[in-house]
Each structure stands twice: as structure tokens, then as C-alpha cells.
Design a protein around this motif. Sequence first.
Motif, PDB file in Angstrom:
ATOM      1  N   GLY A 146      -4.005   4.225 -11.446  1.00 40.45           N
ATOM      2  CA  GLY A 146      -2.794   4.899 -11.907  1.00 40.45           C
ATOM      3  C   GLY A 146      -2.091   5.738 -10.864  1.00 40.45           C
ATOM      4  O   GLY A 146      -1.259   6.595 -11.204  1.00 40.45           O
ATOM      5  N   CYS A 147      -2.383   5.505  -9.589  1.00 40.70           N
ATOM      6  CA  CYS A 147      -1.709   6.253  -8.533  1.00 40.70           C
ATOM      7  C   CYS A 147      -0.301   5.714  -8.286  1.00 40.70           C
ATOM      8  O   CYS A 147      -0.042   4.519  -8.437  1.00 40.70           O
ATOM      9  CB  CYS A 147      -2.497   6.165  -7.227  1.00 40.70           C
ATOM     10  SG  CYS A 147      -4.058   7.046  -7.220  1.00 40.70           S
ATOM     11  N   LYS A 148       0.582   6.606  -7.868  1.00 40.87           N
ATOM     12  CA  LYS A 148       1.856   6.181  -7.299  1.00 40.87           C
ATOM     13  C   LYS A 148       1.563   5.763  -5.857  1.00 40.87           C
ATOM     14  O   LYS A 148       1.083   6.584  -5.063  1.00 40.87           O
ATOM     15  CB  LYS A 148       2.869   7.314  -7.330  1.00 40.87           C
ATOM     16  CG  LYS A 148       4.196   6.964  -6.666  1.00 40.87           C
ATOM     17  CD  LYS A 148       5.116   8.175  -6.599  1.00 40.87           C
ATOM     18  CE  LYS A 148       6.377   7.849  -5.796  1.00 40.87           C
ATOM     19  NZ  LYS A 148       7.258   9.046  -5.646  1.00 40.87           N
ATOM     20  N   VAL A 149       1.846   4.520  -5.515  1.00 43.77           N
ATOM     21  CA  VAL A 149       1.409   3.964  -4.231  1.00 43.77           C
ATOM     22  C   VAL A 149       2.592   3.761  -3.293  1.00 43.77           C
ATOM     23  O   VAL A 149       3.651   3.291  -3.700  1.00 43.77           O
ATOM     24  CB  VAL A 149       0.658   2.639  -4.441  1.00 43.77           C
ATOM     25  CG1 VAL A 149       0.313   1.994  -3.113  1.00 43.77           C
ATOM     26  CG2 VAL A 149      -0.607   2.872  -5.256  1.00 43.77           C
ATOM     27  N   THR A 150       2.379   4.131  -2.028  1.00 44.22           N
ATOM     28  CA  THR A 150       3.378   3.915  -0.977  1.00 44.22           C
ATOM     29  C   THR A 150       2.760   3.100   0.143  1.00 44.22           C
ATOM     30  O   THR A 150       1.679   3.440   0.638  1.00 44.22           O
ATOM     31  CB  THR A 150       3.880   5.257  -0.400  1.00 44.22           C
ATOM     32  OG1 THR A 150       4.444   6.043  -1.450  1.00 44.22           O
ATOM     33  CG2 THR A 150       4.930   5.018   0.685  1.00 44.22           C
ATOM     34  N   VAL A 151       3.424   2.015   0.525  1.00 47.33           N
ATOM     35  CA  VAL A 151       3.075   1.255   1.725  1.00 47.33           C
ATOM     36  C   VAL A 151       4.313   1.213   2.613  1.00 47.33           C
ATOM     37  O   VAL A 151       5.397   1.653   2.214  1.00 47.33           O
ATOM     38  CB  VAL A 151       2.582  -0.166   1.387  1.00 47.33           C
ATOM     39  CG1 VAL A 151       1.234  -0.126   0.689  1.00 47.33           C
ATOM     40  CG2 VAL A 151       3.590  -0.912   0.546  1.00 47.33           C
ATOM     41  N   PHE A 152       4.172   0.668   3.809  1.00 46.27           N
ATOM     42  CA  PHE A 152       5.229   0.743   4.795  1.00 46.27           C
ATOM     43  C   PHE A 152       5.619  -0.654   5.285  1.00 46.27           C
ATOM     44  O   PHE A 152       4.762  -1.527   5.422  1.00 46.27           O
ATOM     45  CB  PHE A 152       4.796   1.616   5.970  1.00 46.27           C
ATOM     46  CG  PHE A 152       4.258   2.958   5.528  1.00 46.27           C
ATOM     47  CD1 PHE A 152       5.114   3.975   5.155  1.00 46.27           C
ATOM     48  CD2 PHE A 152       2.886   3.180   5.460  1.00 46.27           C
ATOM     49  CE1 PHE A 152       4.612   5.202   4.733  1.00 46.27           C
ATOM     50  CE2 PHE A 152       2.378   4.392   5.034  1.00 46.27           C
ATOM     51  CZ  PHE A 152       3.242   5.408   4.666  1.00 46.27           C
ATOM     52  N   ASP A 153       6.919  -0.830   5.556  1.00 48.60           N
ATOM     53  CA  ASP A 153       7.415  -2.142   5.997  1.00 48.60           C
ATOM     54  C   ASP A 153       6.994  -2.470   7.417  1.00 48.60           C
ATOM     55  O   ASP A 153       6.815  -3.639   7.766  1.00 48.60           O
ATOM     56  CB  ASP A 153       8.950  -2.188   5.898  1.00 48.60           C
ATOM     57  CG  ASP A 153       9.441  -2.121   4.464  1.00 48.60           C
ATOM     58  OD1 ASP A 153       8.687  -2.537   3.566  1.00 48.60           O
ATOM     59  OD2 ASP A 153      10.574  -1.647   4.255  1.00 48.60           O
ATOM     60  N   ASP A 154       6.837  -1.434   8.254  1.00 48.81           N
ATOM     61  CA  ASP A 154       6.646  -1.660   9.684  1.00 48.81           C
ATOM     62  C   ASP A 154       5.256  -1.296  10.198  1.00 48.81           C
ATOM     63  O   ASP A 154       5.014  -1.327  11.404  1.00 48.81           O
ATOM     64  CB  ASP A 154       7.704  -0.884  10.477  1.00 48.81           C
ATOM     65  CG  ASP A 154       7.678   0.609  10.171  1.00 48.81           C
ATOM     66  OD1 ASP A 154       7.015   1.006   9.196  1.00 48.81           O
ATOM     67  OD2 ASP A 154       8.320   1.375  10.914  1.00 48.81           O
ATOM     68  N   CYS A 155       4.337  -0.923   9.306  1.00 52.59           N
ATOM     69  CA  CYS A 155       2.986  -0.615   9.765  1.00 52.59           C
ATOM     70  C   CYS A 155       2.027  -0.675   8.588  1.00 52.59           C
ATOM     71  O   CYS A 155       2.429  -0.686   7.421  1.00 52.59           O
ATOM     72  CB  CYS A 155       2.921   0.762  10.438  1.00 52.59           C
ATOM     73  SG  CYS A 155       3.102   2.162   9.310  1.00 52.59           S
ATOM     74  N   THR A 156       0.761  -0.720   8.910  1.00 46.12           N
ATOM     75  CA  THR A 156      -0.293  -0.714   7.900  1.00 46.12           C
ATOM     76  C   THR A 156      -0.535   0.714   7.409  1.00 46.12           C
ATOM     77  O   THR A 156       0.068   1.668   7.894  1.00 46.12           O
ATOM     78  CB  THR A 156      -1.576  -1.308   8.483  1.00 46.12           C
ATOM     79  OG1 THR A 156      -1.813  -0.716   9.777  1.00 46.12           O
ATOM     80  CG2 THR A 156      -1.456  -2.813   8.644  1.00 46.12           C
ATOM     81  N   GLY A 157      -1.448   0.850   6.469  1.00 45.32           N
ATOM     82  CA  GLY A 157      -1.730   2.149   5.873  1.00 45.32           C
ATOM     83  C   GLY A 157      -1.169   2.212   4.463  1.00 45.32           C
ATOM     84  O   GLY A 157      -0.192   1.522   4.128  1.00 45.32           O
ATOM     85  N   VAL A 158      -1.788   3.031   3.629  1.00 44.24           N
ATOM     86  CA  VAL A 158      -1.354   3.130   2.235  1.00 44.24           C
ATOM     87  C   VAL A 158      -1.634   4.543   1.724  1.00 44.24           C
ATOM     88  O   VAL A 158      -2.638   5.161   2.080  1.00 44.24           O
ATOM     89  CB  VAL A 158      -2.054   2.062   1.362  1.00 44.24           C
ATOM     90  CG1 VAL A 158      -3.573   2.147   1.485  1.00 44.24           C
ATOM     91  CG2 VAL A 158      -1.639   2.162  -0.092  1.00 44.24           C
ATOM     92  N   ILE A 159      -0.722   5.046   0.898  1.00 42.85           N
ATOM     93  CA  ILE A 159      -0.812   6.386   0.341  1.00 42.85           C
ATOM     94  C   ILE A 159      -0.864   6.286  -1.177  1.00 42.85           C
ATOM     95  O   ILE A 159      -0.088   5.533  -1.783  1.00 42.85           O
ATOM     96  CB  ILE A 159       0.406   7.253   0.737  1.00 42.85           C
ATOM     97  CG1 ILE A 159       0.717   7.121   2.239  1.00 42.85           C
ATOM     98  CG2 ILE A 159       0.185   8.701   0.325  1.00 42.85           C
ATOM     99  CD1 ILE A 159      -0.388   7.542   3.157  1.00 42.85           C
ATOM    100  N   GLY A 160      -1.759   7.030  -1.798  1.00 43.54           N
ATOM    101  CA  GLY A 160      -1.829   7.093  -3.250  1.00 43.54           C
ATOM    102  C   GLY A 160      -1.664   8.517  -3.735  1.00 43.54           C
ATOM    103  O   GLY A 160      -2.356   9.421  -3.259  1.00 43.54           O
ATOM    104  N   GLU A 161      -0.739   8.730  -4.658  1.00 40.66           N
ATOM    105  CA  GLU A 161      -0.520  10.059  -5.232  1.00 40.66           C
ATOM    106  C   GLU A 161      -1.113  10.098  -6.635  1.00 40.66           C
ATOM    107  O   GLU A 161      -0.793   9.253  -7.473  1.00 40.66           O
ATOM    108  CB  GLU A 161       0.966  10.406  -5.269  1.00 40.66           C
ATOM    109  CG  GLU A 161       1.582  10.552  -3.893  1.00 40.66           C
ATOM    110  CD  GLU A 161       3.064  10.929  -3.954  1.00 40.66           C
ATOM    111  OE1 GLU A 161       3.576  11.151  -5.075  1.00 40.66           O
ATOM    112  OE2 GLU A 161       3.702  10.995  -2.892  1.00 40.66           O
ATOM    113  N   TYR A 162      -1.949  11.092  -6.881  1.00 36.68           N
ATOM    114  CA  TYR A 162      -2.642  11.213  -8.165  1.00 36.68           C
ATOM    115  C   TYR A 162      -2.465  12.619  -8.699  1.00 36.68           C
ATOM    116  O   TYR A 162      -2.720  13.605  -7.996  1.00 36.68           O
ATOM    117  CB  TYR A 162      -4.132  10.912  -7.998  1.00 36.68           C
ATOM    118  CG  TYR A 162      -4.921  10.994  -9.280  1.00 36.68           C
ATOM    119  CD1 TYR A 162      -4.966   9.917 -10.164  1.00 36.68           C
ATOM    120  CD2 TYR A 162      -5.620  12.154  -9.611  1.00 36.68           C
ATOM    121  CE1 TYR A 162      -5.696   9.999 -11.347  1.00 36.68           C
ATOM    122  CE2 TYR A 162      -6.348  12.238 -10.786  1.00 36.68           C
ATOM    123  CZ  TYR A 162      -6.382  11.158 -11.650  1.00 36.68           C
ATOM    124  OH  TYR A 162      -7.098  11.240 -12.822  1.00 36.68           O
TER     125      TYR A 162
END
Length: 375
Positions: A41-57
Motif C-alpha cells: 500500500g505504499c505510494k511508489v516513485t520510480v525514475f525515468d532516467d535511473c534505477t532506484g525506487v521510493i515507497g511512502e508509507y
Amino acid sequence: MGNTLEQRVQETFDYLHKHPEISWEEKETTNYIKSLLENSGCKVTVFDDCTGVIGEYGNFNSDLPVVGVRADIDALWQEVNGEFQANHSCGHDAHMAIVLGVLWKLEQELELKDKVAIKFIFQPAEETGTGALQMIEKQVVADVDYLFGVHLRPEQELKMGQASPVIVHGASKMYSATIKGDGDAHGARPHLNHNAIEIGAQIVNMISQIHLDPRVPHSVKMTNFHAGGKSTNIIPGNASFALDLRAQSNELIEQLERKVKNIFHSIQELYDVEIKITSENGLPAAETNEEAISIMKKAISETLGEENTMPSLVTPGGDDFHFYTIKKPSLKATMLGLGCDLTPGLHHPYMTFNKEALQNGVDILSRAILNTYKI
């Protein structure tokens, strides 16, 4: 996936360990973590130009402080069983599994979701020292007030069941450079050029004579040197080399750099050659925060016991985690040092550790987050 939290964390570690990806190529790792964050149920952010992922909980529409938890996701490229391959020998697979375990542990307490605002940061390219800077550029920590990290520690530093509330990494700087003279000369005519190998030896001699404050650990060493070819009767006029500089403080690494560059200038004047730095990169020393350390220390004591709460861990190694506080001084950050009987050492191709420590990491970081919110 297993029914218990411990099983989920272990199975996640096993998967990540078997699917390593090197810096800036962590595409499948990013997608894998993204799906797990979304499932929670996280709000997820990924990026167009690089790897990595962010989850907001949690509750980001409030005045709650934002707590960031960071895990590095890249593997090393090294020789394993006679073949070069991606390999998780620095524990990043464990860090990812631990941070995901923190999410799952907090998720079990449904009433917590409105009382916390947690940003799970799965950062690429720690091994190149560039991933944190990219996340900073992406404004990932712009709204973060507290930032916690974790790193497995070798058995020489911490035993299984022990933990330190802060890893005080040193600063490092790496130079790749070239020596460019008048070109090659015949072995019978050494007066027609300056021998690049002898110039390299002179650099080694001069850097060994750098004297700075002996109370602060520091070192400079040449880590590679290439000159000449297959012909043994040619005196090489050109060469390439690399230097590794380390110091326990950011102030001393700056002094060290000035000394090294002054040596380059003196050698150029003496031998009438050009010494050019072709690339340089490095990591800052830790800038510690007493409030964050106190929160982590309390979490370790409550989880493992006061007798297993170790002092600050000072190490000459580096981590780009500290760019976050260098670039955002108001950030209250610390990195948990986790004992796990890791042997024979970090970056060793056959590194192993006690997997039971994964749950210790989950419990400590979860407790640190709750302590931050005074829950």
C-alpha cells in the motif's frame, strides 16, 4: 512467501542474493522492490532516467516529521569461482531485506499508519559513490527530517547479537591520472626522455613523506601503475596511475588533497612533464547527529539489551549515505552498524554472515522509527 515475518525477510534476502545487479543496472531489483512496496500500500516513485525506487508509507498530509529509511541496492562486479559476475558481497541484499522487513513489521500494526510518515529509500549505485547524489538531485530527501541507514559489520568490529548506533565512516578520494612526457626513448639513450616509471616512483616516495595530524587516521597509496609495453629496450615516457586517499575527517581529506596536488605540481616542474588527473571521485566522512544516534542507541538497548549496545563504530571505510547530511545539514541521520559474525570480510567474494541478524536489523530499525514518533 512464508507466513511469518522472519520467513518473508529470509526469502526476500535469498531472492535478492541470487539476482545481483551492478551499479546503475539494478532494473530487475527496482521492479521487484516496486511490486513489494505496492503490495503493502505504499505510494511508489520510480525514475525515468535511473534505477532506484521510493515507497511512502503513512500519513504525509500532516505535520508529522518524515522519517527516511535507506537501503543500498547495487552489487559488486568481481571474480567468483573463476568468473567475473555481479555479486552481493557487501551486504546490500541484506540491507534491502531488512528495510522491507521494517515496512512489513510496521504494517502489522494497522493503527500506526496514520501516526507515521515513513519514506523507504532504495538507492542505486552506492558502490560508485554516485547514487546518493542522484537521489538528492531527485529531491528524495527534501521533505525528510530523520534518516536511518544500516550496514552489516565484519566480525572484527561487531559480533552476532551486537549493534552500534552509528558508523563513523572516514572520507576517501580516488584519483586516476596520467603522466605525459616526451614519448618513448631507446634504452641506450636515457637522456632523451624522462622515465615515467622513475617519475611514478618519485610520486610514491613523496606521498609517503606527507605528515599530517597523527591523531587523525589518514593514508595515501598508489593502487595501480601502467607504463611501457612488451619491448624491454624502450624507456616509457608516458604512464597512467591511480591514488587512493583516506582520512577520518572531511577537514583532513582536504589537507591531504592539497598536499598531493602540490606534489603533482612539483614533479611537473622538476621533470617538465604533464600530470593530469583524468577522473576523481570520493566519499565524505560521516557528519554525526547526536539526536539520531540517541534514538538508535535506545532502540538497540530495547531490542538487544544494553550489554549488546556497542559504542560508536569508527572505520576508515566509506559510504555515500553521508552525502545526504553533507548536502542537507538539517537532516538528522545515523547508520546502524549490525553485528552478524560476517566473515572473512566485506567485499570478499565468498562473504557469509549469520542470517538470524536480519531480524535483529528489522527489530532495531522498527523500534528506532517508533521512538522517533514517541510511540
